[in-house]
Design a protein around this motif. Structure first.
Motif, mmCIF file in Angstrom:
data_model
loop_
_atom_site.group_PDB
_atom_site.id
_atom_site.type_symbol
_atom_site.label_atom_id
_atom_site.label_comp_id
_atom_site.label_asym_id
_atom_site.label_seq_id
_atom_site.Cartn_x
_atom_site.Cartn_y
_atom_site.Cartn_z
ATOM 1 N N ALA A 129 2.343 -5.299 -4.947
ATOM 2 C CA ALA A 129 3.407 -4.657 -5.730
ATOM 3 C C ALA A 129 4.783 -4.992 -5.146
ATOM 4 O O ALA A 129 5.745 -5.266 -5.888
ATOM 5 N N ASP A 162 5.531 -8.627 -5.958
ATOM 6 C CA ASP A 162 5.897 -8.784 -7.382
ATOM 7 C C ASP A 162 7.326 -8.305 -7.638
ATOM 8 O O ASP A 162 8.044 -8.877 -8.462
ATOM 9 N N ARG A 163 7.715 -7.270 -6.933
ATOM 10 C CA ARG A 163 9.082 -6.769 -7.104
ATOM 11 C C ARG A 163 10.097 -7.797 -6.574
ATOM 12 O O ARG A 163 11.149 -8.009 -7.174
ATOM 13 N N GLU A 177 10.539 -10.374 -9.204
ATOM 14 C CA GLU A 177 11.453 -9.882 -10.253
ATOM 15 C C GLU A 177 12.903 -9.967 -9.770
ATOM 16 O O GLU A 177 13.798 -10.384 -10.511
ATOM 17 N N ASN A 178 13.135 -9.575 -8.542
ATOM 18 C CA ASN A 178 14.498 -9.539 -8.009
ATOM 19 C C ASN A 178 15.104 -10.931 -7.880
ATOM 20 O O ASN A 178 16.332 -11.095 -7.961
ATOM 21 N N ALA A 219 12.469 -7.349 -1.547
ATOM 22 C CA ALA A 219 12.147 -5.938 -1.801
ATOM 23 C C ALA A 219 11.781 -5.327 -0.460
ATOM 24 O O ALA A 219 10.903 -5.828 0.254
ATOM 25 N N ASP A 272 16.087 -3.115 -3.517
ATOM 26 C CA ASP A 272 16.059 -4.463 -4.079
ATOM 27 C C ASP A 272 17.229 -5.298 -3.590
ATOM 28 O O ASP A 272 18.322 -4.769 -3.344
#
Ligand code: THU
Length: 131
Positions: free
Chosen positions: A8, A11-12, A15-16, A32, A42
């Protein structure tokens, strides 16, 4: 830390990475950072025409987390345009102030390092995270 949490956080960071401002290097980095209470902060790299004014993704996340009041972090995920991207030396030192060295540095879901492996013999003065 369990595999689902590691994934998780990774994955963040992915995204960032999309939020990077990197018109000079064209190298996009997302980070992250997880505090000891599980909250996540973030970051992405923020470049500048005066190159030395650039801030790495890790230190963008760290500054936001510190401003929120956190002083101890358990894990950082970092993602760049390489297959595996490691925090630079400045970021390793900046992060080291806020961990006993056990902070996990996640560079892929199956690649987890400890900060004190990446930066042994950490330079410290009196302040920073409780050990
Ligand atoms: N960069 C990061 O954001 N984190 C690192 O740990 C390595 C380097 C950024 C800085 C600059 O915007 C770009 O990557 C190329 O160095």
């Amino acid at each position: 830390m369990d595999a689902a949490t590691i994934k998780a956080l990774y994955d963040r960071a992915v995204e960032n990475q999309k939020r990077a401002y990197a018109p000079y290097s064209n190298f996009h980095v997302g980070a992250a950072l997880m505090a000891e209470d599980g909250s996540i902060y973030d970051g992405a790299n923020m470049e500048n025409a005066s190159f030395g004014a650039t801030t790495c993704a890790e230190r963008v996340a760290l500054g936001t987390a510190l401003f929120a009041g956190h002083r101890n972090f358990v894990a950082l995920a970092v993602v760049g345009d390489h297959e595996e991207t490691f925090p630079c030396g400045i970021c390793r030192q900046a992060l080291s102030e806020f961990t006993d060295g056990s902070m996990l540095v996640i560079t892929a879901p199956d690649r987890v390092h400890r900060l004190d492996e990446l930066l042994p013999f950490i330079f410290r003065l009196e302040h920073g995270a409780e050990e």
